[in-house]
Write a protein that holds these residues in place. Structure first.
Motif, PDB file in Angstrom:
ATOM      1  N   UNK A  89       0.828  -1.209   0.000  1.00 48.83           N
ATOM      2  CA  UNK A  89       0.000   0.000   0.000  1.00 48.83           C
ATOM      3  C   UNK A  89       0.861   1.257   0.000  1.00 48.83           C
ATOM      4  N   UNK A  90       1.940   1.235   0.767  1.00 46.27           N
ATOM      5  CA  UNK A  90       2.870   2.367   0.790  1.00 46.27           C
ATOM      6  C   UNK A  90       3.475   2.570  -0.592  1.00 46.27           C
ATOM      7  N   UNK A  91       3.874   1.494  -1.216  1.00 50.86           N
ATOM      8  CA  UNK A  91       4.456   1.585  -2.562  1.00 50.86           C
ATOM      9  C   UNK A  91       3.427   2.116  -3.564  1.00 50.86           C
ATOM     10  N   UNK A  92       2.181   1.680  -3.439  1.00 47.78           N
ATOM     11  CA  UNK A  92       1.125   2.161  -4.336  1.00 47.78           C
ATOM     12  C   UNK A  92       0.905   3.657  -4.137  1.00 47.78           C
ATOM     13  N   UNK A  93       0.881   4.093  -2.877  1.00 49.88           N
ATOM     14  CA  UNK A  93       0.713   5.525  -2.607  1.00 49.88           C
ATOM     15  C   UNK A  93       1.827   6.331  -3.266  1.00 49.88           C
ATOM     16  N   UNK A  94       3.050   5.854  -3.136  1.00 49.44           N
ATOM     17  CA  UNK A  94       4.177   6.560  -3.748  1.00 49.44           C
ATOM     18  C   UNK A  94       4.040   6.608  -5.260  1.00 49.44           C
ATOM     19  N   UNK A  95       3.612   5.518  -5.871  1.00 53.66           N
ATOM     20  CA  UNK A  95       3.432   5.490  -7.322  1.00 53.66           C
ATOM     21  C   UNK A  95       2.357   6.479  -7.758  1.00 53.66           C
ATOM     22  N   UNK A  96       1.307   6.606  -6.956  1.00 58.81           N
ATOM     23  CA  UNK A  96       0.205   7.507  -7.294  1.00 58.81           C
ATOM     24  C   UNK A  96       0.535   8.970  -7.005  1.00 58.81           C
ATOM     25  N   UNK A  97       1.619   9.203  -6.292  1.00 62.80           N
ATOM     26  CA  UNK A  97       2.046  10.572  -6.031  1.00 62.80           C
ATOM     27  C   UNK A  97       1.416  11.214  -4.815  1.00 62.80           C
ATOM     28  N   UNK A  98       0.817  10.409  -3.934  1.00 63.90           N
ATOM     29  CA  UNK A  98       0.285  10.979  -2.702  1.00 63.90           C
ATOM     30  C   UNK A  98       1.234  10.712  -1.550  1.00 63.90           C
ATOM     31  N   UNK A  99       1.253  11.624  -0.600  1.00 68.57           N
ATOM     32  CA  UNK A  99       2.137  11.455   0.555  1.00 68.57           C
ATOM     33  C   UNK A  99       1.399  10.902   1.772  1.00 68.57           C
ATOM     34  N   UNK A 100       0.124  10.485   1.614  1.00 74.17           N
ATOM     35  CA  UNK A 100      -0.665  10.093   2.769  1.00 74.17           C
ATOM     36  C   UNK A 100      -1.404   8.782   2.516  1.00 74.17           C
ATOM     37  N   UNK A 101      -1.122   7.786   3.348  1.00 78.87           N
ATOM     38  CA  UNK A 101      -1.852   6.519   3.348  1.00 78.87           C
ATOM     39  C   UNK A 101      -2.722   6.478   4.595  1.00 78.87           C
ATOM     40  N   UNK A 102      -4.026   6.403   4.399  1.00 82.01           N
ATOM     41  CA  UNK A 102      -4.974   6.359   5.508  1.00 82.01           C
ATOM     42  C   UNK A 102      -5.055   4.931   6.052  1.00 82.01           C
TER      43      UNK A 102
END
Length: 279
Positions: A89-102
């Protein structure tokens, strides 16, 4: 005529989940919306890399990715699987360009009634995942959920509990999600918002209204802004007084909204944000 100021507004994908990702992107363009909060399941279905490309080419910003969490398993294999999924999930967030994983932290595991032990397992997971998230430019945002979800979904029910967990890690690794739907009932929440702001730990702010009677199953009962009991300008005021100036997501789980045309719901949500949340 001056266009409305939507610089703070973000539409969470679940509010209009009847729209496919391409339809959501198109609808945002039509409505002047520039920010979206995404969910892992539809993103994975479309493709993480493909979603990132679609969002980027449309000029949209991803404010959050939801969700990680579910850290409370006792079984070692289940716990290892949860940690591995959160790294993805962290890797997906980084790929999507967001700095926040809820994060939705998880309920009581089968056969257990020990809330304190479940929260300690969450703390252990955060200690392990926080540095990994930092390496990817991602922050973890613990979302306290209303106590009605404590047994099966989230043993973190208040902002105070969320902050007690978050404050074991640096603020740039772990903070909190402030969601009106889950905390509006708590008379300690305003002070906890101030505490979170002072520590730089408000990583995202979400809106949904409280409408009764709740539907069977309660999960999909989040009301459209202005339809329920929550004083949205008051809560926005608390968060902004605490120093938060970032995006404000509207995240609604509502079967009646999902049965309507998604573009119509998006337009209505924009209008409610502009007229019912204060300035």
């Amino acid at each position: 005529m001056t266009p409305p100021d939507l610089s703070r507004f973000s539409i969470n994908q679940m509010t209009v989940k009847q729209l496919s990702l391409p339809e959501l992107v198109s609808a945002c363009g039509e409505s002047g919306v520039t920010q979206v909060g995404l969910w892992r399941e539809p993103v994975q279905e479309y493709g993480v890399t493909e979603t990132a490309k679609l969002i980027r080419e449309a000029g949209l910003t991803v404010t959050t990715l939801c969700r990680g969490g579910f850290f409370t398993a006792i079984d070692p294999e289940a716990r290892a699987a949860a940690l591995a999924d959160n790294r993805r999930a962290i890797e997906e967030a980084a790929t999507l360009g967001t700095d926040t994983l809820v994060l939705v932290s998880g309920g009581l595991p089968p056969g257990s009634k020990d809330l304190r032990a479940a929260r300690e397992r969450i703390a252990d997971a955060l200690a392990e995942l926080g540095p990994y998230a930092e390496q990817h430019g991602v922050r973890l945002a613990i979302e306290p959920l209303h106590p009605m979800y404590a047994s099966d979904r989230c043993v973190v029910s208040t902002l105070a509990q969320a902050l007690d967990l978050a404050e074991r890690s640096p603020a740039h690794q772990v903070g909190v999600t402030v969601d009106t739907y889950h905390i509006w009932w708590d008379d300690q929440a305003p002070a906890q918002i101030a505490r979170a702001g002072a520590g730089g730990r408000i990583h995202t702010f979400q809106l949904a209204d409280w409408v009764t009677p709740l539907p069977e199953g309660v999960l999909n009962g989040r009301g459209q802004i202005g339809d329920g009991a929550i004083d949205m300008p008051e809560w926005r005021g608390y968060v902004e007084a605490a120093g938060y100036s970032g995006p404000i997501e509207v995240e609604l789980f509502n079967d009646e909204l999902w049965a309507r045309d998604g573009r119509e719901v998006l337009a209505e949500t924009v209008e409610r944000f502009l007229t019912r949340t204060g300035k």
